[in-house]
Motif scaffolding. Structure first.
Motif, PDB file in Angstrom:
ATOM      1  N   VAL A  97       0.687  -1.577   0.137  1.00  0.00           N
ATOM      2  CA  VAL A  97       0.123   0.026  -0.002  1.00  0.00           C
ATOM      3  C   VAL A  97       0.430   1.030  -0.301  1.00  0.00           C
ATOM      4  N   GLN A  98       2.270   1.336   0.779  1.00  0.00           N
ATOM      5  CA  GLN A  98       2.620   2.423   0.961  1.00  0.00           C
ATOM      6  C   GLN A  98       3.916   2.203  -0.355  1.00  0.00           C
ATOM      7  N   VAL A  99       4.084   1.759  -1.233  1.00  0.00           N
ATOM      8  CA  VAL A  99       4.618   1.778  -2.817  1.00  0.00           C
ATOM      9  C   VAL A  99       4.018   2.037  -2.953  1.00  0.00           C
ATOM     10  N   GLU A 100       2.558   2.354  -3.462  1.00  0.00           N
ATOM     11  CA  GLU A 100       1.245   2.344  -4.806  1.00  0.00           C
ATOM     12  C   GLU A 100       1.375   3.643  -3.952  1.00  0.00           C
ATOM     13  N   ASP A 101       1.371   4.086  -2.936  1.00  0.00           N
ATOM     14  CA  ASP A 101       0.852   5.512  -2.752  1.00  0.00           C
ATOM     15  C   ASP A 101       1.828   6.782  -3.082  1.00  0.00           C
ATOM     16  N   THR A 102       3.300   5.548  -3.128  1.00  0.00           N
ATOM     17  CA  THR A 102       4.387   6.324  -3.355  1.00  0.00           C
ATOM     18  C   THR A 102       4.749   6.638  -5.228  1.00  0.00           C
ATOM     19  N   VAL A 103       4.327   5.780  -5.733  1.00  0.00           N
ATOM     20  CA  VAL A 103       3.845   5.849  -6.778  1.00  0.00           C
ATOM     21  C   VAL A 103       2.690   6.463  -7.149  1.00  0.00           C
ATOM     22  N   ARG A 104       2.412   6.774  -6.993  1.00  0.00           N
ATOM     23  CA  ARG A 104       0.867   7.773  -6.540  1.00  0.00           C
ATOM     24  C   ARG A 104       1.528   8.890  -6.727  1.00  0.00           C
ATOM     25  N   GLY A 132       2.420  16.330 -12.744  1.00  0.00           N
ATOM     26  CA  GLY A 132       1.636  17.698 -12.416  1.00  0.00           C
ATOM     27  C   GLY A 132       0.502  17.242 -13.087  1.00  0.00           C
ATOM     28  N   LEU A 133       0.417  16.248 -12.135  1.00  0.00           N
ATOM     29  CA  LEU A 133      -1.143  15.553 -12.611  1.00  0.00           C
ATOM     30  C   LEU A 133      -1.388  16.376 -11.712  1.00  0.00           C
ATOM     31  N   SER A 134      -3.179  15.904 -11.653  1.00  0.00           N
ATOM     32  CA  SER A 134      -4.104  16.422 -10.138  1.00  0.00           C
ATOM     33  C   SER A 134      -3.908  15.497  -9.376  1.00  0.00           C
ATOM     34  N   GLU A 135      -4.697  15.490  -8.371  1.00  0.00           N
ATOM     35  CA  GLU A 135      -4.660  14.058  -7.327  1.00  0.00           C
ATOM     36  C   GLU A 135      -5.581  13.015  -7.956  1.00  0.00           C
ATOM     37  N   ALA A 136      -6.513  13.575  -7.835  1.00  0.00           N
ATOM     38  CA  ALA A 136      -7.943  13.244  -8.450  1.00  0.00           C
ATOM     39  C   ALA A 136      -7.982  12.233  -9.666  1.00  0.00           C
ATOM     40  N   ARG A 137      -6.622  13.115 -10.566  1.00  0.00           N
ATOM     41  CA  ARG A 137      -6.874  12.094 -11.867  1.00  0.00           C
ATOM     42  C   ARG A 137      -6.344  11.062 -11.271  1.00  0.00           C
ATOM     43  N   VAL A 138      -4.763  10.986 -11.000  1.00  0.00           N
ATOM     44  CA  VAL A 138      -4.137   9.928 -10.649  1.00  0.00           C
ATOM     45  C   VAL A 138      -4.321   8.665  -9.303  1.00  0.00           C
ATOM     46  N   ALA A 139      -5.949   9.536  -8.078  1.00  0.00           N
ATOM     47  CA  ALA A 139      -6.146   8.503  -7.413  1.00  0.00           C
ATOM     48  C   ALA A 139      -7.560   7.392  -8.610  1.00  0.00           C
ATOM     49  N   ALA A 142      -0.050   7.043 -23.357  1.00  0.00           N
ATOM     50  CA  ALA A 142      -1.115   7.492 -23.108  1.00  0.00           C
ATOM     51  C   ALA A 142      -1.481   8.736 -22.617  1.00  0.00           C
ATOM     52  N   LEU A 143      -0.235   8.827 -21.670  1.00  0.00           N
ATOM     53  CA  LEU A 143      -0.060  10.006 -20.964  1.00  0.00           C
ATOM     54  C   LEU A 143       0.697  11.030 -21.375  1.00  0.00           C
ATOM     55  N   PRO A 144       0.360  12.139 -22.417  1.00  0.00           N
ATOM     56  CA  PRO A 144       1.477  12.888 -23.117  1.00  0.00           C
ATOM     57  C   PRO A 144       2.252  13.112 -22.284  1.00  0.00           C
ATOM     58  N   GLU A 145       1.909  13.523 -20.363  1.00  0.00           N
ATOM     59  CA  GLU A 145       3.034  14.177 -19.658  1.00  0.00           C
ATOM     60  C   GLU A 145       4.333  13.277 -19.607  1.00  0.00           C
ATOM     61  N   LEU A 146       4.128  11.782 -19.851  1.00  0.00           N
ATOM     62  CA  LEU A 146       4.891  10.670 -19.713  1.00  0.00           C
ATOM     63  C   LEU A 146       5.767  11.042 -21.048  1.00  0.00           C
ATOM     64  N   ASP A 147       6.778  11.471 -21.058  1.00  0.00           N
ATOM     65  CA  ASP A 147       7.756  11.329 -22.522  1.00  0.00           C
ATOM     66  C   ASP A 147       8.702  11.062 -22.076  1.00  0.00           C
ATOM     67  N   SER A 148      10.194  10.539 -22.771  1.00  0.00           N
ATOM     68  CA  SER A 148      10.913  10.140 -22.437  1.00  0.00           C
ATOM     69  C   SER A 148      11.963  10.774 -21.424  1.00  0.00           C
ATOM     70  N   MET A 149      11.842  12.032 -21.371  1.00  0.00           N
ATOM     71  CA  MET A 149      12.321  13.346 -20.796  1.00  0.00           C
ATOM     72  C   MET A 149      11.512  12.834 -19.342  1.00  0.00           C
ATOM     73  N   ALA A 150      10.402  12.962 -18.761  1.00  0.00           N
ATOM     74  CA  ALA A 150       9.632  12.366 -17.733  1.00  0.00           C
ATOM     75  C   ALA A 150      10.366  11.391 -16.753  1.00  0.00           C
ATOM     76  N   VAL A 151       9.811  10.380 -18.454  1.00  0.00           N
ATOM     77  CA  VAL A 151      10.354   8.434 -17.874  1.00  0.00           C
ATOM     78  C   VAL A 151      12.344   8.520 -16.798  1.00  0.00           C
TER      79      VAL A 151
END
Length: 90
Positions: free
Chosen positions: A7-14, A22-29, A40-49
């Protein structure tokens, strides 16, 4: 990190996805096991990875080697969470 470790790991990943991308808390929840990430997420490009993985290392106290990551690791929220669990709870 054993009993409630997953649970802690999942919360940390979120939280890391939220903070690094820079995603909203509601979106990630709303992410579930099947939520697509890379491609699928335009925010997650190779630099963001790179930033995401570095931040996960810091927050979880793990070491991620280049050969640990493959195309499936960032395919879905579930895949990323399973990867983080395997590294953090080993």
């Amino acid at each position: 990190m054993r009993a409630d470790g997953a649970v802690q790991v999942e919360d940390t990943v979120r939280a890391t996805l939220r903070d690094v991308l820079g995603l909203s808390e509601a979106r990630v929840a709303a992410f579930d096991e099947q939520t697509p990430l890379f491609g699928a997420l335009p925010e997650l490009d190779s630099m963001a990875v790179a930033g995401l993985l570095t931040e996960l290392e810091d927050r979880l106290g793990i070491l991620i080697e280049d050969d640990d990551i493959d195309g499936e690791t960032l395919e879905t929220f579930g895949a990323l969470t399973r990867f983080a669990n395997a590294k953090a709870l080993q």
